[in-house]
Motif scaffolding. Structure first.
Motif, PDB file in Angstrom:
ATOM      1  N   HIS A  66       0.860  -1.173   0.000  1.00 45.20           N
ATOM      2  CA  HIS A  66       0.000   0.000   0.000  1.00 45.20           C
ATOM      3  C   HIS A  66       0.903   1.233   0.000  1.00 45.20           C
ATOM      4  CE1 HIS A  66      -2.830  -3.089   1.132  1.00 45.20           C
ATOM      5  NE2 HIS A  66      -2.138  -3.321   2.230  1.00 45.20           N
ATOM      6  N   THR A  80       2.249   5.350  -0.524  1.00 44.89           N
ATOM      7  CA  THR A  80       2.067   6.580   0.227  1.00 44.89           C
ATOM      8  C   THR A  80       2.153   7.761  -0.723  1.00 44.89           C
ATOM      9  OG1 THR A  80       3.023   7.976   1.960  1.00 44.89           O
ATOM     10  CG2 THR A  80       4.543   6.586   0.736  1.00 44.89           C
ATOM     11  N   ASN A 112       3.744  10.426  -0.209  1.00 43.96           N
ATOM     12  CA  ASN A 112       5.096  10.973  -0.153  1.00 43.96           C
ATOM     13  C   ASN A 112       5.971  10.213  -1.142  1.00 43.96           C
ATOM     14  OD1 ASN A 112       7.649  11.899   0.419  1.00 43.96           O
ATOM     15  ND2 ASN A 112       7.534  11.502   2.617  1.00 43.96           N
ATOM     16  N   GLY A 156       8.682   8.511   0.719  1.00 40.31           N
ATOM     17  CA  GLY A 156       8.299   7.885   1.978  1.00 40.31           C
ATOM     18  C   GLY A 156       8.131   6.388   1.856  1.00 40.31           C
ATOM     19  N   GLY A 208       5.741   2.901   2.833  1.00 35.82           N
ATOM     20  CA  GLY A 208       4.328   2.539   2.946  1.00 35.82           C
ATOM     21  C   GLY A 208       4.139   1.302   3.804  1.00 35.82           C
ATOM     22  N   ASP A 209       2.966   0.729   3.720  1.00 33.87           N
ATOM     23  CA  ASP A 209       2.633  -0.482   4.464  1.00 33.87           C
ATOM     24  C   ASP A 209       2.370  -1.617   3.489  1.00 33.87           C
ATOM     25  OD1 ASP A 209       2.802   0.933   6.837  1.00 33.87           O
ATOM     26  OD2 ASP A 209       0.668   1.435   6.838  1.00 33.87           O
ATOM     27  N   HIS A 232       4.681  -2.655   8.501  1.00 36.14           N
ATOM     28  CA  HIS A 232       4.767  -1.204   8.376  1.00 36.14           C
ATOM     29  C   HIS A 232       6.176  -0.776   7.938  1.00 36.14           C
ATOM     30  CE1 HIS A 232       0.860  -1.075  10.298  1.00 36.14           C
ATOM     31  NE2 HIS A 232       1.338  -1.754  11.334  1.00 36.14           N
ATOM     32  N   ASP A 233       6.256   0.473   7.443  1.00 39.20           N
ATOM     33  CA  ASP A 233       7.532   1.097   7.051  1.00 39.20           C
ATOM     34  C   ASP A 233       8.260   0.255   6.007  1.00 39.20           C
ATOM     35  OD1 ASP A 233       7.019   3.103   8.944  1.00 39.20           O
ATOM     36  OD2 ASP A 233       7.980   1.948  10.534  1.00 39.20           O
TER      37      ASP A 233
END
Length: 395
Positions: free
Chosen positions: A204, A206, A208, A211, A213-214, A270-271
């Motif tokens: 998923h 982002t 950004n 950045g 995402g997940d 995450h991340d």
């Protein structure tokens, strides 16, 4: 072991009764299965209460459940104690049923009308029902008869007491059940095998462009062996060539799965860096519990899969940036060309104006010269008739 009540609705229930029915069912669901050695079932008005426990005998005095290791074709005899804590006499049905794992990861038992193939078919109580006076107990003997052709491995079920109650006014029929778990291991080759199937990973993104995402990793645990198994789980994501490794957080241990059962697992991660291509690895370490209650960890099993993790925002930025740069360059060039054209036009106009001014000046000069020449000619013509006398000589 307090089991989920079995319920049915009569055809005469109206809208208000239906609403009340669901409210009552929600309350009863809170009293669902609990894996304790003894338990109690209590009616909504508190007037019916009974408990069940294992009988004290050669198998033990304080057992949490019934557990046996048997050979195909053998029999086991044991007993359950039922105590009536109500003010009225209770008549309870007695029967055995196979167990299964619910969606919440808890053990439940089949209702009486559903066919059992293992424990429910092999266990027989000494009677089909029992009548117990207030404050009294009754010991219910039962027999476990294992067929000669029984497949080696683990079987789980239970022996149950059941009280059916109905409320014709509200259109609700409730089968309140209370039982004790029975675990059976039939001797033979034990093959504890747990498989990780249908592994998928979804990323998923982002907004950004730079950045993280997940991601969501899903898979199915399938007990393909003949032993009761649980297991610890670990999920890892990596980018190309094993880079950008990301670990999922702590994952709850899988519930005990009966042979043949499956359990769907969803793990959020995450991340996660969108590295175009992700590799997901699910590692499960099966845990086997023996008859003494000790747990042995088996060889971990793994499964891997890949999925796309495309940084669409970054790609869009990369695609738009050259286009924006080109557009800015073309715009500056067009503006420069327009300024040059305007400058050239001003210069051209200035040159033309200068040429026009010069042309007008030359014409005026010529006109002036023509005027002077005409005047000179006129003067000359005037002097032609005048006698010029030289001055006298001085001697």
């Amino acid at each position: 072991m307090h089991l989920s009540p079995a319920r049915s609705r009569t055809p005469s229930a109206g809208p208000r009764q239906v609403i009340l029915r669901y409210a009552v069912l929600a309350l009863l669901a809170a009293l669902a299965f609990a894996g304790t050695s003894t338990g109690s079932a209590r009616a909504a008005d508190g007037d019916v209460t009974w408990t069940v426990r294992t009988a004290a005998n050669g198998y033990g005095d304080d057992r949490s459940s019934f557990s046996y290791g048997v050979n195909p074709g053998s029999q086991v005899k044991d007993a359950m104690v039922v105590a009536n804590h109500s003010k009225n006499t209770l008549t309870l049905a007695l029967y055995a049923a196979d167990g299964y794992t619910t969606e919440k990861g808890q053990l439940d038992l089949l209702t009486r009308e559903k066919k059992s193939l293992g424990i429910g078919a092999w266990v027989r109580a000494g009677k089909e029902s029992v009548r117990i006076a207030p404050g009294r107990t009754a010991e219910i003997p039962f027999t476990v008869a294992v067929p000669r052709n029984a497949t080696p491995g683990d079987y789980v079920g239970g022996i149950l007491t059941s009280l059916k109650q109905s409320d014709d006014t509200e259109g609700i029929a409730v089968d309140r059940r209370l039982g004790i778990r029975i675990e059976l291991r039939v001797s033979g080759a034990l093959k504890p095998t747990l498989a990780v199937e249908d592994l998928h990973v979804d990323h998923h993104g982002t907004a950004n462009p730079f950045g993280q995402g997940d991601a969501t990793v899903t898979y199915t645990l399938h007990n393909t062996g003949n032993a009761l198994l649980s297991g610890t789980q670990k999920v890892t994501l990596t980018g190309p060539f094993g880079t950008l490794e990301t670990h999922a957080g702590t994952i709850a241990a899988a519930p005990e799965l009966l042979p043949g059962e499956s359990w769907k697992v969803t793990v959020p991660v995450h991340d996660v860096t969108p590295a175009l291509r992700l590799t997901a690895r699910a590692t499960v370490t099966p845990a086997l519990t023996d008859a003494a209650g000790s747990t042995t960890s088996l060889k971990p099993v793994e499964a891997t899969t890949t999925g796309w993790a495309i940084p669409w925002t970054l790609i869009l930025l990369i695609a738009v940036l050259p286009a924006a740069t080109t557009a800015a360059y073309l715009l500056r060039r067009r503006n420069r060309d327009r300024r040059k054209q305007r400058e050239d036009a001003r210069v051209r106009d200035a040159v033309e104006q200068a040429l026009q001014d010069r042309t007008h000046g030359t014409q005026d000069t010529h006109d002036a010269q023509d005027t002077d020449d005409t005047q000179d000619a006129r003067a000359t013509r005037s002097l032609r008739g005048v006698l010029v006398v030289p001055p006298p000589e001085v001697g």
